[in-house]
Design a protein around this motif. Structure first.
Motif, PDB file in Angstrom:
ATOM      1  N   GLY A  26       0.793  -1.214   0.000  1.00 19.98           N
ATOM      2  CA  GLY A  26       0.000   0.000   0.000  1.00 19.98           C
ATOM      3  C   GLY A  26       0.828   1.268   0.000  1.00 19.98           C
ATOM      4  O   GLY A  26       2.049   1.254   0.197  1.00 19.98           O
ATOM      5  N   PHE A  27       0.118   2.381  -0.201  1.00 17.96           N
ATOM      6  CA  PHE A  27       0.728   3.695  -0.305  1.00 17.96           C
ATOM      7  C   PHE A  27      -0.236   4.716   0.304  1.00 17.96           C
ATOM      8  O   PHE A  27      -1.422   4.736  -0.048  1.00 17.96           O
ATOM      9  N   VAL A  28       0.274   5.546   1.231  1.00 22.00           N
ATOM     10  CA  VAL A  28      -0.547   6.572   1.855  1.00 22.00           C
ATOM     11  C   VAL A  28      -0.604   7.779   0.925  1.00 22.00           C
ATOM     12  O   VAL A  28       0.438   8.343   0.568  1.00 22.00           O
ATOM     13  N   ILE A  29      -1.817   8.146   0.518  1.00 23.25           N
ATOM     14  CA  ILE A  29      -2.017   9.268  -0.399  1.00 23.25           C
ATOM     15  C   ILE A  29      -2.028  10.593   0.351  1.00 23.25           C
ATOM     16  O   ILE A  29      -1.403  11.559  -0.069  1.00 23.25           O
ATOM     17  N   LYS A  30      -2.781  10.633   1.466  1.00 23.58           N
ATOM     18  CA  LYS A  30      -2.811  11.847   2.274  1.00 23.58           C
ATOM     19  C   LYS A  30      -3.095  11.476   3.714  1.00 23.58           C
ATOM     20  O   LYS A  30      -3.662  10.422   4.006  1.00 23.58           O
ATOM     21  N   GLY A  31      -2.659  12.345   4.617  1.00 19.38           N
ATOM     22  CA  GLY A  31      -2.896  12.128   6.038  1.00 19.38           C
ATOM     23  C   GLY A  31      -1.812  11.283   6.689  1.00 19.38           C
ATOM     24  O   GLY A  31      -0.680  11.210   6.210  1.00 19.38           O
ATOM     25  N   GLU A  32      -2.206  10.638   7.790  1.00 22.26           N
ATOM     26  CA  GLU A  32      -1.298   9.798   8.582  1.00 22.26           C
ATOM     27  C   GLU A  32      -2.039   8.561   9.064  1.00 22.26           C
ATOM     28  O   GLU A  32      -3.129   8.664   9.632  1.00 22.26           O
ATOM     29  N   MET A  33      -1.446   7.406   8.848  1.00 23.27           N
ATOM     30  CA  MET A  33      -2.068   6.149   9.248  1.00 23.27           C
ATOM     31  C   MET A  33      -1.256   5.495  10.356  1.00 23.27           C
ATOM     32  O   MET A  33      -0.030   5.378  10.256  1.00 23.27           O
ATOM     33  N   LEU A  34      -1.940   5.055  11.418  1.00 23.57           N
ATOM     34  CA  LEU A  34      -1.317   4.203  12.428  1.00 23.57           C
ATOM     35  C   LEU A  34      -1.292   2.800  11.849  1.00 23.57           C
ATOM     36  O   LEU A  34      -2.320   2.295  11.402  1.00 23.57           O
ATOM     37  N   PHE A  35      -0.121   2.174  11.853  1.00 26.50           N
ATOM     38  CA  PHE A  35       0.037   0.873  11.217  1.00 26.50           C
ATOM     39  C   PHE A  35       0.776  -0.040  12.175  1.00 26.50           C
ATOM     40  O   PHE A  35       1.839   0.322  12.695  1.00 26.50           O
ATOM     41  N   GLU A  36       0.220  -1.217  12.415  1.00 30.19           N
ATOM     42  CA  GLU A  36       0.876  -2.164  13.313  1.00 30.19           C
ATOM     43  C   GLU A  36       0.600  -3.591  12.873  1.00 30.19           C
ATOM     44  O   GLU A  36      -0.548  -3.993  12.714  1.00 30.19           O
ATOM     45  N   LEU A  37       1.681  -4.329  12.688  1.00 29.18           N
ATOM     46  CA  LEU A  37       1.622  -5.759  12.398  1.00 29.18           C
ATOM     47  C   LEU A  37       2.170  -6.531  13.591  1.00 29.18           C
ATOM     48  O   LEU A  37       3.016  -6.027  14.333  1.00 29.18           O
ATOM     49  N   GLU A  38       1.733  -7.757  13.717  1.00 22.88           N
ATOM     50  CA  GLU A  38       2.202  -8.625  14.795  1.00 22.88           C
ATOM     51  C   GLU A  38       3.726  -8.705  14.788  1.00 22.88           C
ATOM     52  O   GLU A  38       4.347  -8.931  13.752  1.00 22.88           O
ATOM     53  N   GLY A  39       4.328  -8.482  15.970  1.00 25.69           N
ATOM     54  CA  GLY A  39       5.776  -8.563  16.115  1.00 25.69           C
ATOM     55  C   GLY A  39       6.524  -7.292  15.754  1.00 25.69           C
ATOM     56  O   GLY A  39       7.735  -7.219  15.908  1.00 25.69           O
ATOM     57  N   GLU A  40       5.823  -6.273  15.267  1.00 21.09           N
ATOM     58  CA  GLU A  40       6.463  -5.006  14.899  1.00 21.09           C
ATOM     59  C   GLU A  40       5.899  -3.881  15.750  1.00 21.09           C
ATOM     60  O   GLU A  40       4.748  -3.927  16.176  1.00 21.09           O
ATOM     61  N   GLN A  41       6.708  -2.855  15.961  1.00 24.53           N
ATOM     62  CA  GLN A  41       6.251  -1.672  16.676  1.00 24.53           C
ATOM     63  C   GLN A  41       5.182  -0.944  15.870  1.00 24.53           C
ATOM     64  O   GLN A  41       5.243  -0.915  14.639  1.00 24.53           O
ATOM     65  N   GLN A  42       4.233  -0.374  16.567  1.00 25.67           N
ATOM     66  CA  GLN A  42       3.266   0.521  15.926  1.00 25.67           C
ATOM     67  C   GLN A  42       4.048   1.687  15.327  1.00 25.67           C
ATOM     68  O   GLN A  42       5.006   2.162  15.920  1.00 25.67           O
ATOM     69  N   ARG A  43       3.653   2.132  14.136  1.00 23.34           N
ATOM     70  CA  ARG A  43       4.322   3.274  13.540  1.00 23.34           C
ATOM     71  C   ARG A  43       3.308   4.144  12.811  1.00 23.34           C
ATOM     72  O   ARG A  43       2.202   3.702  12.502  1.00 23.34           O
ATOM     73  N   VAL A  44       3.708   5.367  12.558  1.00 17.41           N
ATOM     74  CA  VAL A  44       2.860   6.308  11.835  1.00 17.41           C
ATOM     75  C   VAL A  44       3.403   6.429  10.427  1.00 17.41           C
ATOM     76  O   VAL A  44       4.583   6.733  10.229  1.00 17.41           O
ATOM     77  N   LEU A  45       2.556   6.148   9.453  1.00 21.70           N
ATOM     78  CA  LEU A  45       2.908   6.294   8.041  1.00 21.70           C
ATOM     79  C   LEU A  45       2.270   7.571   7.528  1.00 21.70           C
ATOM     80  O   LEU A  45       1.076   7.797   7.728  1.00 21.70           O
ATOM     81  N   LYS A  46       3.067   8.401   6.884  1.00 23.63           N
ATOM     82  CA  LYS A  46       2.586   9.690   6.383  1.00 23.63           C
ATOM     83  C   LYS A  46       2.429   9.648   4.876  1.00 23.63           C
ATOM     84  O   LYS A  46       2.954   8.757   4.205  1.00 23.63           O
ATOM     85  N   ALA A  47       1.698  10.629   4.356  1.00 22.98           N
ATOM     86  CA  ALA A  47       1.478  10.726   2.910  1.00 22.98           C
ATOM     87  C   ALA A  47       2.811  10.585   2.181  1.00 22.98           C
ATOM     88  O   ALA A  47       3.815  11.195   2.571  1.00 22.98           O
ATOM     89  N   GLY A  48       2.822   9.745   1.152  1.00 27.72           N
ATOM     90  CA  GLY A  48       4.024   9.498   0.372  1.00 27.72           C
ATOM     91  C   GLY A  48       4.811   8.281   0.824  1.00 27.72           C
ATOM     92  O   GLY A  48       5.764   7.882   0.158  1.00 27.72           O
ATOM     93  N   GLU A  49       4.416   7.664   1.940  1.00 21.12           N
ATOM     94  CA  GLU A  49       5.112   6.474   2.433  1.00 21.12           C
ATOM     95  C   GLU A  49       4.329   5.220   2.063  1.00 21.12           C
ATOM     96  O   GLU A  49       3.115   5.254   1.879  1.00 21.12           O
ATOM     97  N   SER A  50       5.052   4.117   1.962  1.00 21.42           N
ATOM     98  CA  SER A  50       4.429   2.857   1.572  1.00 21.42           C
ATOM     99  C   SER A  50       4.484   1.854   2.711  1.00 21.42           C
ATOM    100  O   SER A  50       5.207   2.036   3.693  1.00 21.42           O
ATOM    101  N   PHE A  51       3.714   0.783   2.557  1.00 18.59           N
ATOM    102  CA  PHE A  51       3.707  -0.293   3.545  1.00 18.59           C
ATOM    103  C   PHE A  51       3.455  -1.608   2.827  1.00 18.59           C
ATOM    104  O   PHE A  51       2.987  -1.641   1.696  1.00 18.59           O
ATOM    105  N   TRP A  52       3.804  -2.683   3.494  1.00 15.08           N
ATOM    106  CA  TRP A  52       3.494  -4.011   2.967  1.00 15.08           C
ATOM    107  C   TRP A  52       3.361  -4.957   4.135  1.00 15.08           C
ATOM    108  O   TRP A  52       3.874  -4.704   5.230  1.00 15.08           O
TER     109      TRP A  52
END
Length: 143
Positions: A63-89
């Motif tokens: 995925g890719f954040v288009i605008k804003g900020e997303m709280l993202f957390e997967l099992e075994g990983e720290q919660q993080r904030v993804l901002k517009a322009g950042e990707s996740f998988w």
């Protein structure tokens, strides 16, 4: 960006500047389910939205954040904030996706995600409270 990720061909007849192409993320290809269906979805989270409750996916998601900020957390990983322009998988499968909420109390957050799931199965599979309790030692400490 090396040749292995070249997404532009020189055009000697062009009268305009070439496209600007930027590699956002790259990961080794994860396993995909048999009978995979690929879907791309656009998600808009209202201000302050908690997003989906803990869940899992039958296959990987990119995925890719288009605008804003997303709280993202997967099992075994720290919660993080993804901002517009950042990707996740995420690899999907047995892994729990704990959070995909809006980190902004006063603005929408939008992201696009492409998922490889098992055809005919739900895109999101809820995780029960009992299973969350059984696996609580796999969740990273919360900030």
């Amino acid at each position: 960006m090396g040749n292995e990720h070249a997404h532009h061909l020189e055009n000697p007849n062009a009268t305009t500047p070439p496209p600007k192409i930027e590699l956002v993320s790259s990961v080794p290809a994860p396993p995909t389910p048999d009978n995979a269906e690929v879907m791309t979805i656009h998600v808009t989270l209202p201000p302050g939205s908690e997003g989906n409750p803990p869940h899992r996916h039958t296959g990987p998601a990119f995925g890719f954040v288009i605008k804003g900020e997303m709280l993202f957390e997967l099992e075994g990983e720290q919660q993080r904030v993804l901002k517009a322009g950042e990707s996740f998988w995420e690899p999907g499968g047995d892994l729990i996706h704990y959070q995909d909420g809006n980190n902004l109390p006063d603005a929408e957050t939008e992201f696009v995600v492409t998922m490889f799931g098992v055809a005919g199965q739900p895109m999101l599979i809820p995780v029960s409270a009992e299973e969350l309790e059984e696996r609580r030692d796999r969740r990273a400490p919360r900030p």
